[in-house]
Design a protein around this motif. Structure first.
Motif, PDB file in Angstrom:
ATOM      1  N   ALA A   7       3.844 -19.581   0.268  1.00 45.05           N
ATOM      2  CA  ALA A   7       2.836 -19.211   0.989  1.00 45.05           C
ATOM      3  C   ALA A   7       2.433 -17.822   0.717  1.00 45.05           C
ATOM      4  N   LYS A   8       3.277 -17.090  -0.434  1.00 43.98           N
ATOM      5  CA  LYS A   8       2.718 -15.826  -0.730  1.00 43.98           C
ATOM      6  C   LYS A   8       1.600 -15.752  -1.824  1.00 43.98           C
ATOM      7  N   TYR A   9       1.504 -16.834  -2.543  1.00 47.61           N
ATOM      8  CA  TYR A   9       0.355 -16.775  -3.302  1.00 47.61           C
ATOM      9  C   TYR A   9      -1.049 -16.688  -2.650  1.00 47.61           C
ATOM     10  N   LYS A  10      -1.929 -15.701  -3.238  1.00 47.79           N
ATOM     11  CA  LYS A  10      -3.359 -15.463  -2.573  1.00 47.79           C
ATOM     12  C   LYS A  10      -4.175 -16.704  -2.808  1.00 47.79           C
ATOM     13  N   VAL A  11      -4.166 -17.365  -3.933  1.00 51.69           N
ATOM     14  CA  VAL A  11      -5.134 -18.371  -4.029  1.00 51.69           C
ATOM     15  C   VAL A  11      -5.020 -19.413  -3.089  1.00 51.69           C
ATOM     16  N   LYS A  26      -8.307  -5.693  -5.801  1.00 50.38           N
ATOM     17  CA  LYS A  26      -6.929  -5.659  -5.021  1.00 50.38           C
ATOM     18  C   LYS A  26      -5.812  -6.469  -6.034  1.00 50.38           C
ATOM     19  N   THR A  27      -4.700  -6.158  -5.494  1.00 50.65           N
ATOM     20  CA  THR A  27      -3.643  -6.862  -6.385  1.00 50.65           C
ATOM     21  C   THR A  27      -3.509  -8.262  -6.019  1.00 50.65           C
ATOM     22  N   VAL A  28      -3.104  -8.917  -7.180  1.00 51.21           N
ATOM     23  CA  VAL A  28      -2.826 -10.470  -7.011  1.00 51.21           C
ATOM     24  C   VAL A  28      -1.820 -10.663  -6.262  1.00 51.21           C
ATOM     25  N   SER A  29      -0.768 -10.002  -6.188  1.00 51.74           N
ATOM     26  CA  SER A  29       0.187 -10.411  -5.678  1.00 51.74           C
ATOM     27  C   SER A  29       0.549 -10.065  -4.330  1.00 51.74           C
ATOM     28  N   GLY A  30      -0.118  -8.724  -4.162  1.00 51.70           N
ATOM     29  CA  GLY A  30       0.346  -7.899  -2.792  1.00 51.70           C
ATOM     30  C   GLY A  30       1.231  -7.064  -3.009  1.00 51.70           C
ATOM     31  N   ARG A  31       1.871  -6.908  -4.081  1.00 48.88           N
ATOM     32  CA  ARG A  31       2.936  -6.134  -4.370  1.00 48.88           C
ATOM     33  C   ARG A  31       2.289  -4.789  -4.823  1.00 48.88           C
ATOM     34  N   GLN A  32       2.849  -3.751  -4.473  1.00 48.91           N
ATOM     35  CA  GLN A  32       2.250  -2.325  -4.758  1.00 48.91           C
ATOM     36  C   GLN A  32       3.284  -1.635  -6.163  1.00 48.91           C
ATOM     37  N   PRO A  33       2.423  -1.287  -6.955  1.00 51.87           N
ATOM     38  CA  PRO A  33       3.055  -0.856  -8.277  1.00 51.87           C
ATOM     39  C   PRO A  33       4.322   0.267  -7.841  1.00 51.87           C
ATOM     40  N   ASP A  34       5.222   0.327  -9.049  1.00 51.63           N
ATOM     41  CA  ASP A  34       6.259   1.071  -8.539  1.00 51.63           C
ATOM     42  C   ASP A  34       5.994   2.613  -8.486  1.00 51.63           C
ATOM     43  N   THR A  35       5.019   3.149  -9.304  1.00 49.21           N
ATOM     44  CA  THR A  35       4.859   4.493  -9.232  1.00 49.21           C
ATOM     45  C   THR A  35       3.627   5.041  -8.665  1.00 49.21           C
ATOM     46  N   ALA A  36       2.977   4.049  -8.195  1.00 48.65           N
ATOM     47  CA  ALA A  36       1.772   4.529  -7.486  1.00 48.65           C
ATOM     48  C   ALA A  36       1.212   3.700  -6.251  1.00 48.65           C
ATOM     49  N   SER A  37       0.352   4.158  -5.439  1.00 48.27           N
ATOM     50  CA  SER A  37      -0.286   3.447  -4.276  1.00 48.27           C
ATOM     51  C   SER A  37      -1.570   2.616  -4.700  1.00 48.27           C
ATOM     52  N   LEU A  38      -1.852   1.457  -4.463  1.00 48.17           N
ATOM     53  CA  LEU A  38      -2.801   0.894  -4.876  1.00 48.17           C
ATOM     54  C   LEU A  38      -3.547   0.171  -3.779  1.00 48.17           C
ATOM     55  N   PRO A  39      -4.686   1.078  -3.117  1.00 43.99           N
ATOM     56  CA  PRO A  39      -5.581   0.552  -1.973  1.00 43.99           C
ATOM     57  C   PRO A  39      -6.442  -0.404  -2.599  1.00 43.99           C
ATOM     58  N   SER A  74       2.980   0.283   7.936  1.00 39.83           N
ATOM     59  CA  SER A  74       2.311  -0.794   7.343  1.00 39.83           C
ATOM     60  C   SER A  74       2.810  -1.240   5.937  1.00 39.83           C
ATOM     61  N   THR A  75       3.030  -0.220   5.292  1.00 37.39           N
ATOM     62  CA  THR A  75       3.437  -0.350   3.762  1.00 37.39           C
ATOM     63  C   THR A  75       4.920  -0.184   3.535  1.00 37.39           C
ATOM     64  N   ALA A  76       5.675  -0.324   4.699  1.00 39.79           N
ATOM     65  CA  ALA A  76       7.296  -0.363   4.487  1.00 39.79           C
ATOM     66  C   ALA A  76       7.675  -1.526   3.433  1.00 39.79           C
ATOM     67  N   GLY A  77       8.414  -0.964   2.477  1.00 40.17           N
ATOM     68  CA  GLY A  77       8.842  -2.041   1.783  1.00 40.17           C
ATOM     69  C   GLY A  77       7.985  -2.943   0.620  1.00 40.17           C
ATOM     70  N   SER A  78       6.870  -2.522   0.585  1.00 40.71           N
ATOM     71  CA  SER A  78       5.979  -3.063  -0.339  1.00 40.71           C
ATOM     72  C   SER A  78       6.417  -3.149  -1.634  1.00 40.71           C
ATOM     73  N   LYS A  79       7.161  -2.151  -1.987  1.00 36.94           N
ATOM     74  CA  LYS A  79       7.491  -1.936  -3.520  1.00 36.94           C
ATOM     75  C   LYS A  79       8.600  -2.972  -3.837  1.00 36.94           C
ATOM     76  N   THR A  80       9.484  -3.217  -2.792  1.00 33.97           N
ATOM     77  CA  THR A  80      10.519  -4.154  -3.304  1.00 33.97           C
ATOM     78  C   THR A  80      10.722  -5.524  -2.432  1.00 33.97           C
ATOM     79  N   HIS A  81       9.837  -5.667  -1.533  1.00 38.27           N
ATOM     80  CA  HIS A  81      10.030  -6.958  -0.611  1.00 38.27           C
ATOM     81  C   HIS A  81       8.785  -7.510   0.040  1.00 38.27           C
ATOM     82  N   PHE A  82       7.542  -7.047  -0.618  1.00 36.22           N
ATOM     83  CA  PHE A  82       6.351  -7.821  -0.272  1.00 36.22           C
ATOM     84  C   PHE A  82       6.076  -7.707   1.168  1.00 36.22           C
TER      85      PHE A  82
END
Lengths: 320, 62
Positions: A119-123, A161-174, B52-60
């Motif tokens: 269910a995590k996949y966007k498409v 927007k991100t494909v995965s929903g995951r934020q990058p490690d070193t930045a915020s991606l709105p 709302s963004t808690a855990g985004s970097k590690t837990h989606f």
């Protein structure tokens, strides 16, 4: 009857549910899979077609037969301290733990790991949302600059927007609007998600657990509500007809819990953006007072009579 | 080559340091005075772990 909670120790949102369960004298066993096998003990036996065993963590031990519900919140990955072949050792640990949990009969999952992963996949999410009757923005996932340019030219206002929903490690991606003249050449290196930009007047978070739904709205204009600074979330009613669509989405996705994001346009139409099967609800409950953690606790405790979530093996029960 | 989407990235917002620890006996996080964090509803929302963004970097986890 024990509720097994799989999450990291610093998960305050999980605390909200654990506190409810404990208040109601429902046994809770909370571990982080990242502590297996270094601090969590597991023994699983299969005899005569039955599974027996226990899981131990510090001073607690739970018999596998007593586990009735499993909440997969923010679990870590098993971590091995083996000096030799640590990656292999961790792979062994992952199979030992998750293989055991998957084999437990009659467990109520929130959510089942297979359903959660799928269910995590966007498409597929977008297609499922459309299938149940929700409005979805036109979307392109691509690493081809020419395709991206064609989409921009055809769709006008477009967001990235991100494909995965995951934020990058070193930045915020709105989620951000893409200007018409933007250089798209770097799309070839990493696929990106482009989507028709909804000229929204509000954002909606709809949280679902079983048959229970809680809806909240924030008025933050066209910016990404996650990065727009302090916003006020207010409870709103679920629009007529959407409840049925949401339940259908959850059934098709085999989910017990989901956090839906909608954009509300200037005509008051709701547009499906995504459903996060592990989406955050803490901030919504704290701002609106909606009893989401209590509903989750009730669901895990088996106190809510909901339509059983089809297991991944039970294909015949999936509505089409 | 920098990924296209990162052209829209912003600096990570400063978050409040989490001054709580996990109590495995109560299976809850507690403040320095030993009280559960969840018992402080007014301040619970200030902790980054519930945003709302808690855990985004590690837990989606958005």
């Amino acid at each position: 009857m024990t509720v097994l909670v799989l999450t990291c120790p610093e998960d305050l949102t999980a605390d909200m549910v654990v506190d409810r369960l404990s208040h109601d004298a429902i046994p809770v066993f909370r571990i982080d899979p990242a502590d297996f096998p270094s601090r969590v003990a597991l023994s699983t036996a299969v005899f005569d077609g039955r599974i027996q065993g226990c899981i131990g963590y510090e001073h607690r031990t739970v018999d596998l037969s007593s586990i009735r519900s499993i909440w997969v919140r923010r679990p870590g990955v098993p971590h091995s301290t083996a000096d030799t072949e640590p990656a292999w050792s961790e792979h062994e640990a992952l199979h030992a733990l998750w293989g055991t949990l998957r084999a437990l009969p009659g467990v109520r999952w929130v959510n089942h790991p297979d359903a959660q992963a799928a269910a995590k996949y966007k498409v597929p999410q977008l297609l499922t949302a459309y299938q149940v009757g929700m409005r979805i923005p036109a979307t392109l996932v691509t690493n081809e600059a020419t395709a991206a340019r064609s989409f921009l030219n055809a769709r006008g206002a477009t967001v990235c927007k991100t494909v995965s929903g995951r934020q990058p490690d070193t930045a915020s991606l709105p989620t951000a609007f893409v200007s018409p003249g933007t250089d798209l050449s770097s799309i070839t290196g990493t696929p990106t998600c482009l989507q028709t930009g909804i000229r929204k007047v509000a954002d909606v978070r709809l949280t679902v657990i079983g048959d229970a739904m809680h809806c909240a709205q924030a008025l933050c204009g066209e910016g990404d509500v996650r990065f727009s600074g302090p916003v006020k979330w207010n409870p709103v009613k679920v629009p007529w007809g959407l409840r049925t669509q949401v339940l259908a989405f959850m059934s098709l996705s085999r989910l017990a819990y989901g956090a839906f994001d909608f954009a509300v346009d200037r005509d008051g139409q709701w547009w499906f953006l995504e459903c996060n099967p592990t989406g955050q609800f803490g901030f919504i409950e704290l701002e609106t007072g909606q009893p989401i953690s209590q509903d989750i606790a009730d669901y895990l405790a088996g106190r809510t009579e909901n339509k059983p979530i089809p297991s991944p093996r039970d294909e015949s029960s999936i509505p089409r | 080559m920098t990924p296209f989407a990162l052209g829209f990235a912003e600096p990570v917002a400063q978050v409040q340091l989490d001054h709580f620890t996990y109590d495995s006996t109560r299976q809850l996080n507690v403040l320095p005075d030993g009280s559960p964090v969840v018992s402080r509803k007014d301040s619970l929302s200030l902790w980054a772990a519930t945003t709302s963004t808690a855990g985004s970097k590690t837990h989606f986890d958005d």
